[in-house]
Scaffold this active site. Structure first.
Site, PDB file in Angstrom:
ATOM      1  N   THR A  39       5.516   5.349  -1.028  1.00 52.07           N
ATOM      2  CA  THR A  39       4.983   4.772  -2.268  1.00 52.07           C
ATOM      3  C   THR A  39       4.345   5.841  -3.140  1.00 52.07           C
ATOM      4  O   THR A  39       3.831   6.841  -2.624  1.00 52.07           O
ATOM      5  CB  THR A  39       3.919   3.717  -1.924  1.00 52.07           C
ATOM      6  OG1 THR A  39       3.209   3.369  -3.112  1.00 52.07           O
ATOM      7  CG2 THR A  39       2.911   4.230  -0.926  1.00 52.07           C
ATOM      8  N   TYR A  56      -4.055   1.435   1.573  1.00 51.89           N
ATOM      9  CA  TYR A  56      -2.599   1.287   1.597  1.00 51.89           C
ATOM     10  C   TYR A  56      -1.935   2.659   1.439  1.00 51.89           C
ATOM     11  O   TYR A  56      -1.060   3.043   2.230  1.00 51.89           O
ATOM     12  CB  TYR A  56      -2.159   0.329   0.480  1.00 51.89           C
ATOM     13  CG  TYR A  56      -0.673   0.328   0.238  1.00 51.89           C
ATOM     14  CD1 TYR A  56       0.198  -0.082   1.244  1.00 51.89           C
ATOM     15  CD2 TYR A  56      -0.141   0.734  -0.978  1.00 51.89           C
ATOM     16  CE1 TYR A  56       1.560  -0.082   1.026  1.00 51.89           C
ATOM     17  CE2 TYR A  56       1.222   0.736  -1.201  1.00 51.89           C
ATOM     18  CZ  TYR A  56       2.070   0.331  -0.195  1.00 51.89           C
ATOM     19  OH  TYR A  56       3.426   0.341  -0.403  1.00 51.89           O
TER      20      TYR A  56
END
Ligand code: UFG
Length: 326
Positions: free
Chosen positions: A114, A138
């Site tokens: 990501t 995250y």
């Protein structure tokens, strides 16, 4: 060649499974359906099991040559509130998968990473040479896994592709695949749900960012383009290419307000919205420099924002019976 698609009943994994099959790969989906959907995995052989189930994992890995790993939690806000959940699933369970691969001799690995690994980037557009400095759990969990892959490459000859997604969005033209999150927190589907009267007003998280209209800017990439990049990455590794980490984005950024305008254009309706304070963990601006993916994988995004919003709207109408005919 056979591929184990871990998390193949999810939004991006199910699309990748279809694109793999289209390119002639055999696909075996591995999913525990904790957040995946049976309808998205329809037509594929599925092993229904958890990543902690080493026996099932090992049996599945005997049958494949490569792994694509999509199974992860991916809500920035939730990761700030409940980091334990993120480290348990994205790190601990992920490592169990990685070690099962190692023990089974499956050394080609495509990883859903990501742009959150960059944190607040030093420069925008963001190239892969930007430092990794995630600002939410995250992003930390994904960076850890990237580093684990790098170490396994050096130590054990693993070949990996860490694909750093920017904001995945849109739905497949077939109408078979689209976003189905519960709860839905992503901007485009949330705005569409607000238009459709399926939720309350959309909350705009902050208008005091250092951007032209004060709202956050993101690079939205169509899920079909993302899926195609995975197949290119696998072909790259299979033909002896080196491990790599590349951005997958379009190179164009849109603010939250610009997204709402695009949603209004696609639906012909105003988005009920109100401004609320910033959400924790949101960097102001994330736009990809995707040159490396173009050079190494001969891949570039083919669909723009209009197509993303239009296909997402078609999908929502199809999956929400009360919207039929809208
Ligand atoms: N936003 C709103 N209101 C909402 C939902 C989102 O204003 O109801 C804003 C967010 O603040 C953000 C933008 O819209 O600025 C996009 O938010 P999303 O929740 O749709 O997506 P994120 O940017 O938070 O998340 C995405 C990916 C993650 C990735 C992250 C990097 O889903 O995997 O980008 O920050 F890690």
């Amino acid at each position: 060649m056979a591929v184990l698609v871990v998390g193949g009943a999810g939004y991006i994994g199910s699309q990748a499974s279809r694109v793999l099959r289209k390119h002639g790969y055999e696909v075996l989906i591995y999913d525990n359906f904790s957040t995946g959907h049976r309808r998205l995995a329809q037509g594929f052989e599925v092993v229904e099991a958890d990543l902690s189930n080493t026996a099932q994992l090992t049996a599945a890995l005997q049958r494949v040559d490569a792994v694509m790993h999509f199974a992860a939690h991916a809500y920035v806000g939730e990761s700030v509130e409940n980091p334990r959940k993120y480290f348990r699933n994205n790190v601990e369970a992920g490592l169990n998968l990685l070690n099962a691969c190692l023990d089974s001799g499956v050394k080609r690995f495509i990883f859903s990473s990501t742009c959150a690994v960059y944190g607040v980037p030093e420069r925008v557009p963001i190239s892969e040479s930007n430092g990794r400095n995630p600002v939410n759990p995250y992003g930390v969990s994904k960076m850890f896994f990237e580093r684990a892959l790098e170490a396994y490459d050096r130590a054990y000859g693993f070949r990996y592709a860490s694909l750093r997604y920017f904001n995945a969005a849109g739905a497949d033209d077939s109408g078979e695949i689209g976003e189905l999150h519960d709860p839905e927190t992503h901007l485009i589907p949330s705005a569409l749900l607000a238009v459709a009267g399926q939720r309350g007003e959309l909350e705009i998280f902050g208008t005091d960012y250092p951007t032209p209209d004060g709202t956050c800017i993101r690079d939205y990439i169509h899920v079909n383009d993302l899926a195609e990049a995975h197949v290119r990455a696998l072909a790259h590794l299979s033909s002896g290419g080196n491990s790599l980490a590349v951005n997958l984005g379009t190179g164009h950024g849109y603010s939250v307000k610009e997204i709402l305008t695009a949603v209004e254009k696609a639906t012909g309706k105003a988005v009920p919205a109100k401004v609320v304070p910033r959400r924790a963990g949101d960097p102001p601006e994330l736009i990809a420099d995707s040159k490396q993916a173009e050079t190494i994988l001969q891949w570039r995004a083919t669909r723009g924002l209009e197509n993303i919003v239009q296909t997402a709207w078609e999908w929502m109408k199809r999956t929400t019976p009360s919207l039929a005919g809208s």
